[in-house]
Design an enzyme around this catalytic site. Structure first.
Site, PDB file in Angstrom:
ATOM      1  N   HIS A  38     -53.999 -44.697 -32.587  1.00  0.00           N
ATOM      2  CA  HIS A  38     -54.133 -44.270 -31.177  1.00  0.00           C
ATOM      3  C   HIS A  38     -55.482 -43.552 -31.068  1.00  0.00           C
ATOM      4  O   HIS A  38     -55.562 -42.343 -30.893  1.00  0.00           O
ATOM      5  CB  HIS A  38     -52.973 -43.347 -30.830  1.00  0.00           C
ATOM      6  CG  HIS A  38     -52.762 -43.113 -29.358  1.00  0.00           C
ATOM      7  ND1 HIS A  38     -53.673 -43.472 -28.383  1.00  0.00           N
ATOM      8  CD2 HIS A  38     -51.726 -42.531 -28.698  1.00  0.00           C
ATOM      9  CE1 HIS A  38     -53.193 -43.118 -27.194  1.00  0.00           C
ATOM     10  NE2 HIS A  38     -52.018 -42.545 -27.352  1.00  0.00           N
ATOM     11  N   ARG A  52     -49.704 -40.199 -19.796  1.00  0.00           N
ATOM     12  CA  ARG A  52     -51.029 -39.619 -19.963  1.00  0.00           C
ATOM     13  C   ARG A  52     -52.128 -40.650 -20.229  1.00  0.00           C
ATOM     14  O   ARG A  52     -53.202 -40.613 -19.613  1.00  0.00           O
ATOM     15  CB  ARG A  52     -51.062 -38.633 -21.153  1.00  0.00           C
ATOM     16  CG  ARG A  52     -50.626 -37.251 -20.843  1.00  0.00           C
ATOM     17  CD  ARG A  52     -49.918 -36.694 -22.041  1.00  0.00           C
ATOM     18  NE  ARG A  52     -48.720 -37.480 -22.255  1.00  0.00           N
ATOM     19  CZ  ARG A  52     -47.569 -37.216 -21.626  1.00  0.00           C
ATOM     20  NH1 ARG A  52     -47.474 -36.203 -20.848  1.00  0.00           N
ATOM     21  NH2 ARG A  52     -46.512 -37.991 -21.818  1.00  0.00           N
ATOM     22  N   THR A  53     -51.888 -41.523 -21.188  1.00  0.00           N
ATOM     23  CA  THR A  53     -52.976 -42.404 -21.628  1.00  0.00           C
ATOM     24  C   THR A  53     -53.427 -43.313 -20.487  1.00  0.00           C
ATOM     25  O   THR A  53     -54.622 -43.411 -20.181  1.00  0.00           O
ATOM     26  CB  THR A  53     -52.533 -43.231 -22.843  1.00  0.00           C
ATOM     27  OG1 THR A  53     -51.983 -42.347 -23.814  1.00  0.00           O
ATOM     28  CG2 THR A  53     -53.692 -43.991 -23.445  1.00  0.00           C
ATOM     29  N   LYS A 104     -43.137 -65.448 -18.481  1.00  0.00           N
ATOM     30  CA  LYS A 104     -42.993 -66.916 -18.381  1.00  0.00           C
ATOM     31  C   LYS A 104     -43.436 -67.603 -19.666  1.00  0.00           C
ATOM     32  O   LYS A 104     -43.468 -68.819 -19.739  1.00  0.00           O
ATOM     33  CB  LYS A 104     -43.846 -67.444 -17.219  1.00  0.00           C
ATOM     34  CG  LYS A 104     -43.550 -66.817 -15.877  1.00  0.00           C
ATOM     35  CD  LYS A 104     -44.582 -67.313 -14.855  1.00  0.00           C
ATOM     36  CE  LYS A 104     -44.619 -66.400 -13.657  1.00  0.00           C
ATOM     37  NZ  LYS A 104     -45.822 -66.642 -12.824  1.00  0.00           N
ATOM     38  N   ARG A 138     -52.440 -51.019 -24.379  1.00  0.00           N
ATOM     39  CA  ARG A 138     -51.400 -50.467 -25.259  1.00  0.00           C
ATOM     40  C   ARG A 138     -50.401 -51.580 -25.529  1.00  0.00           C
ATOM     41  O   ARG A 138     -49.986 -52.291 -24.606  1.00  0.00           O
ATOM     42  CB  ARG A 138     -50.684 -49.283 -24.604  1.00  0.00           C
ATOM     43  CG  ARG A 138     -49.436 -48.855 -25.361  1.00  0.00           C
ATOM     44  CD  ARG A 138     -48.856 -47.555 -24.876  1.00  0.00           C
ATOM     45  NE  ARG A 138     -49.721 -46.449 -25.244  1.00  0.00           N
ATOM     46  CZ  ARG A 138     -49.409 -45.164 -25.037  1.00  0.00           C
ATOM     47  NH1 ARG A 138     -48.255 -44.842 -24.485  1.00  0.00           N
ATOM     48  NH2 ARG A 138     -50.227 -44.206 -25.395  1.00  0.00           N
TER      49      ARG A 138
HETATM   50  N1   CP Z   1     -50.043 -39.048 -25.794  1.00  0.00           N
HETATM   51  C1   CP Z   1     -49.666 -40.194 -25.214  1.00  0.00           C
HETATM   52  O1   CP Z   1     -49.969 -41.278 -25.707  1.00  0.00           O
HETATM   53  O2   CP Z   1     -48.919 -40.052 -24.099  1.00  0.00           O
HETATM   54  P1   CP Z   1     -48.399 -41.244 -23.198  1.00  0.00           P
HETATM   55  O3   CP Z   1     -47.430 -42.053 -24.057  1.00  0.00           O
HETATM   56  O4   CP Z   1     -47.739 -40.606 -22.019  1.00  0.00           O
HETATM   57  O5   CP Z   1     -49.573 -42.092 -22.834  1.00  0.00           O
END
Ligand code: CP
Length: 322
Positions: A137, A59-60, A88, A109
């Site tokens: 998050h 999703r993110t 590397k 992320r």
């Molecule tokens: N909610 C969320 O962070 O989903 P993903 O890990 O799929 O990005």
């Protein structure tokens, strides 16, 4: 790049929502509402958005990339760090410096807590934290706030039940901190092993946020919930997989547990779901997790614009709507 511009851009990074005022959160919600009305525009034409995902995501990453694409930006990046020169031995700092010379904003992320803060300190372009370890998050929280406001008509004075992995779940940590302006009452439902960490309970105490801890998870316990925020047990954060096996199926939301729910109650889940919500609940009026995920598109359009210095006024006056 001029030093003054460099400082201004650095300050626009989104590492956490903890420092955002109530007014700033409401402002971002209003901007996301504009994007929900008209998600397809060219307001970011000529911009490049980089998505660097050192951890898996559906999703993110895809909603950030969709957000950028629907606003006319181009997207570069990776979904798997194994295909990068990190294998590397290239450092995170060098990676960030390189990508900063290609892109106008970096969505990142990372599995390490604090990685986004570090990146924001070294990058000459804004960093958007798309999740750093078990820490924060904030873009998920922005879409959660948007969804809570959309379903309840307000963010104020709500009973918010957080269920499952409150120890490693970064979404609940972020949401708890951002809700401090809105007088929530939190209910934490988790096994001892996955209880809300002391640091977040101290945060509640510091800001006068009410919270109650439970271990029971039944119709009576959740009967006065406005929001039931389910979470996945974060297998990838456990050092001891036997412990994961012991707790992974502890809290499953079953349809019959909704018999005393308030009419306005909505079930949210950041997803992915593993074994936290029975599939039969998907068709009830309480289920809202798929709409919540869709709201990620509008919330992330607002966040990308905000870190790039595009204002709500700019969005309202935008003549590039398709
Ligand atoms: N909610 C969320 O962070 O989903 P993903 O890990 O799929 O990005």
């Amino acid at each position: 790049m001029k030093k003054s511009k460099l400082i201004a851009m650095k300050n626009r990074s989104l590492v956490t929502l903890a420092g955002h005022t109530r007014e700033k959160i409401e402002y971002l919600i209003r901007m996301a509402q504009e994007f929900e009305k008209y998600p397809n525009r060219r307001i970011l034409a000529g911009k490049v958005v980089a998505t660097l995902f050192f951890e898996p995501s559906t999703r993110t990453r895809l909603s950030f990339e969709t957000a950028a694409n629907r606003l006319g930006a181009r997207v570069i990046g990776f979904a798997d760090p194994k295909v990068t020169s990190g294998t590397k031995g290239e450092t995170l700092k060098d990676t960030i410096m390189m990508v900063s010379s290609y892109a106008d904003v970096i969505v990142m992320r990372h599995f390490l807590e604090g990685a986004a803060l570090y990146a924001s300190e070294v990058a000459p372009v804004p960093i958007v934290n798309a999740g750093d370890g078990a820490n924060q998050h904030p873009s998920q929280t922005m879409l959660d706030l948007y969804t809570i406001n959309q379903t309840q008509g307000t963010l104020d004075n709500l009973n918010i039940y957080m269920v499952g992995d409150l120890k490693y779940g970064r979404t609940v940590h972020s949401l708890l901190m951002a809700m401090r302006h809105f007088n929530p009452t939190f209910h934490f439902i988790a096994p001892d092993e996955l209880a809300m960490p002391a640091v977040y309970k101290r945060y509640c105490d510091e800001y006068g946020i009410k919270y109650v801890e439970h271990q029971d998870f039944d119709a009576d316990t959740i009967s006065d919930a406005d929001i039931l925020y389910m979470t996945r047990v974060q297998k990838e954060r456990f050092a001891d997989l036997d412990e994961y096996e012991r707790v992974k199926d502890r809290y499953l939301l079953k349809k019959d547990m909704l018999c005393k729910a308030r009419p306005n109650m909505k079930i949210l889940h950041p997803l992915p779901r593993v074994n936290e919500i029975e599939y039969s609940i998907d068709d009830t009026p309480y289920a809202y997790y798929f709409q919540q995920a869709q709201n990620g598109l509008y919330a992330r359009q607002a966040l990308i614009c905000d870190v790039l210095g595009i204002t709500l006024e700019d969005v309202k006056n935008d003549k590039t709507i398709l």
